[in-house]
Scaffold this motif. Structure first.
Motif, PDB file in Angstrom:
ATOM      1  N   LYS A   1      -2.287   6.468   3.084  1.00  0.00           N
ATOM      2  CA  LYS A   1      -1.870   5.060   3.105  1.00  0.00           C
ATOM      3  C   LYS A   1      -1.970   4.450   4.505  1.00  0.00           C
TER       4      LYS A   1
ATOM      5  N   ILE B   1       2.785  -0.875   4.386  1.00  0.00           N
ATOM      6  CA  ILE B   1       2.676   0.530   4.014  1.00  0.00           C
ATOM      7  C   ILE B   1       4.030   0.966   3.477  1.00  0.00           C
TER       8      ILE B   1
ATOM      9  N   LEU C   1      -2.040   5.131  -4.011  1.00  0.00           N
ATOM     10  CA  LEU C   1      -2.950   6.215  -3.643  1.00  0.00           C
ATOM     11  C   LEU C   1      -2.356   7.557  -4.037  1.00  0.00           C
TER      12      LEU C   1
ATOM     13  N   ALA D   1      -7.299   5.861  -6.156  1.00  0.00           N
ATOM     14  CA  ALA D   1      -6.572   4.637  -5.832  1.00  0.00           C
ATOM     15  C   ALA D   1      -6.708   3.634  -6.953  1.00  0.00           C
TER      16      ALA D   1
ATOM     17  N   VAL E   1       0.870  -1.179   0.000  1.00  0.00           N
ATOM     18  CA  VAL E   1       0.000   0.000   0.000  1.00  0.00           C
ATOM     19  C   VAL E   1       0.901   1.221   0.000  1.00  0.00           C
ATOM     20  N   ALA E   2       0.900   1.992  -1.088  1.00  0.00           N
ATOM     21  CA  ALA E   2       1.923   3.024  -1.261  1.00  0.00           C
ATOM     22  C   ALA E   2       1.339   4.360  -1.679  1.00  0.00           C
ATOM     23  N   GLY E   3       1.987   5.419  -1.236  1.00  0.00           N
ATOM     24  CA  GLY E   3       1.602   6.769  -1.622  1.00  0.00           C
ATOM     25  C   GLY E   3       2.560   7.771  -1.021  1.00  0.00           C
TER      26      GLY E   3
ATOM     27  N   ASP F   1       3.976  -1.124   9.259  1.00  0.00           N
ATOM     28  CA  ASP F   1       4.192   0.312   9.058  1.00  0.00           C
ATOM     29  C   ASP F   1       5.630   0.663   9.458  1.00  0.00           C
ATOM     30  N   TYR F   2       6.559   0.866   8.538  1.00  0.00           N
ATOM     31  CA  TYR F   2       6.338   0.725   7.123  1.00  0.00           C
ATOM     32  C   TYR F   2       7.525   0.049   6.491  1.00  0.00           C
TER      33      TYR F   2
END
Length: 237
Positions: free
Chosen positions: A77, A189, A226, A231, A69-71, A154-155
Motif C-alpha cells: 500500500k 494509506i 490490496l 488489487a 488505499v488499504a491492505g 501516510d496513514y
C-alpha cells in the motif's frame, strides 16, 4: 507509450470537442486517440488496461476525490501510494506525501527505488514528515495548490493518535470538504484489520478497515484494496 494526460482528462477533452464541433462522441474519442498515437479509442483503452496499477488508479481519479488505499502490512500500500505520486509528477502535477510513519530519508530511498526509467523524477515530490500532521495542517500546507494536485497521507489511523488533534471523523470530513472545493485529490494509506481472512475472501473490503476510532467510511469516494499482488478499485456508494 505514455499518454499526455490521465484517461479521465482525455475523455473530458473528447466531450468538449464533441460539444463544440457538434460531432458524435465516439468520433471525438477516436480523434483524441489518434492524437495520442492510437488508431482508435478502443486501442487506447486497451493500452490503459495494461498499465501498472498506479497508472490505472491515477486514470480513475477525478478532481476532489477522497481515496482509501488499504491492505495488510507488506502488501504494497505504501509503495502504491508513492508510485501514484511519481506517476502524477511525470504528468507535471503537484505531488505531496504527508507521512507520520516514515522519515524523509526513508521516503526518499523508497521513491528512488521506484523511479525506473525516469531517475530523479521523485525529487519534485514534496515530502512532509512533521508530527503535527492533521487535517488542518494539511489544508494549510496545500493552500493555493492547483486543481488535480495529488496528496498521499501516510496513514489514516495515525491522524488522531495525539489527543490534541481533532477526532478522525472530523478530520476526514474537513479534508473531504477541502478536496471537493479545491479539486485536490487526497489519498489515505490505511491499515486493514487483523481479522481479515484471505481464506474467506480474496481481497479485503471496506468492512475490514481497522478503525480504533470511528470514521464514516462513506466520506471516501474511491477505494483500492490490496492483497497478495492482487488489487481492486471501487467507487464508494
Amino acid at each position: 507509450m505514455k499518454l499526455s494526460a490521465p484517461l479521465f482528462l482525455l475523455k473530458r477533452r473528447a466531450k468538449l470537442i464533441a460539444r463544440n464541433n457538434n460531432v458524435p462522441l465516439h468520433k471525438a474519442l477516436d480523434q483524441i486517440a489518434r492524437e495520442e498515437g492510437f488508431a482508435q479509442w478502443s486501442l487506447l483503452s486497451s493500452h490503459v488496461a495494461a498499465l501498472s496499477l498506479s497508472e490505472m488508479l491515477l486514470s480513475r481519479l477525478d478532481y476532489g476525490d477522497l481515496l482509501l488505499v488499504a491492505g495488510r502490512p507488506g502488501h504494497g500500500k505504501t509503495t502504491l501510494g508513492l508510485q501514484l505520486l511519481i506517476d502524477a509528477a511525470r504528468y507535471g502535477r503537484k505531488a505531496i506525501f504527508f507521512t507520520l510513519e516514515l522519515t524523509e530519508r526513508q521516503a526518499r530511498t523508497h521513491i528512488r527505488s521506484l523511479e525506473k526509467d525516469t531517475p530523479g523524477i521523485g525529487d519534485s515530490l514534496d515530502i512532509v514528515t512533521s508530527d503535527e500532521i492533521c487535517a488542518n495542517f494539511i489544508i494549510r500546507h496545500l493552500s493555493g495548490s492547483p486543481r488535480g494536485s495529488i496528496v498521499v497521507v501516510d496513514y489514516l489511523q495515525l491522524l488522531d493518535q495525539q489527543r490534541n488533534k481533532p477526532e478522525l471523523s472530523e478530520q476526514i470530513t474537513a479534508l473531504g470538504d477541502f478536496a471537493s472545493k479545491t479539486g485536490v485529490i487526497v489519498a489515505f494509506i490505511s491499515q486493514v484489520d487483523r481479522s481479515f481472512d484471505p481464506e474467506r475472501k480474496r481481497l479485503p473490503d471496506i468492512q475490514d478497515i481497522r478503525l480504533p476510532n470511528f470514521v464514516d467510511l462513506t466520506l471516501f469516494t474511491k477505494t483500492c484494496f490490496l492483497h497478495n499482488g492482487k488489487a481492486q478499485i471501487h467507487g464508494v456508494a
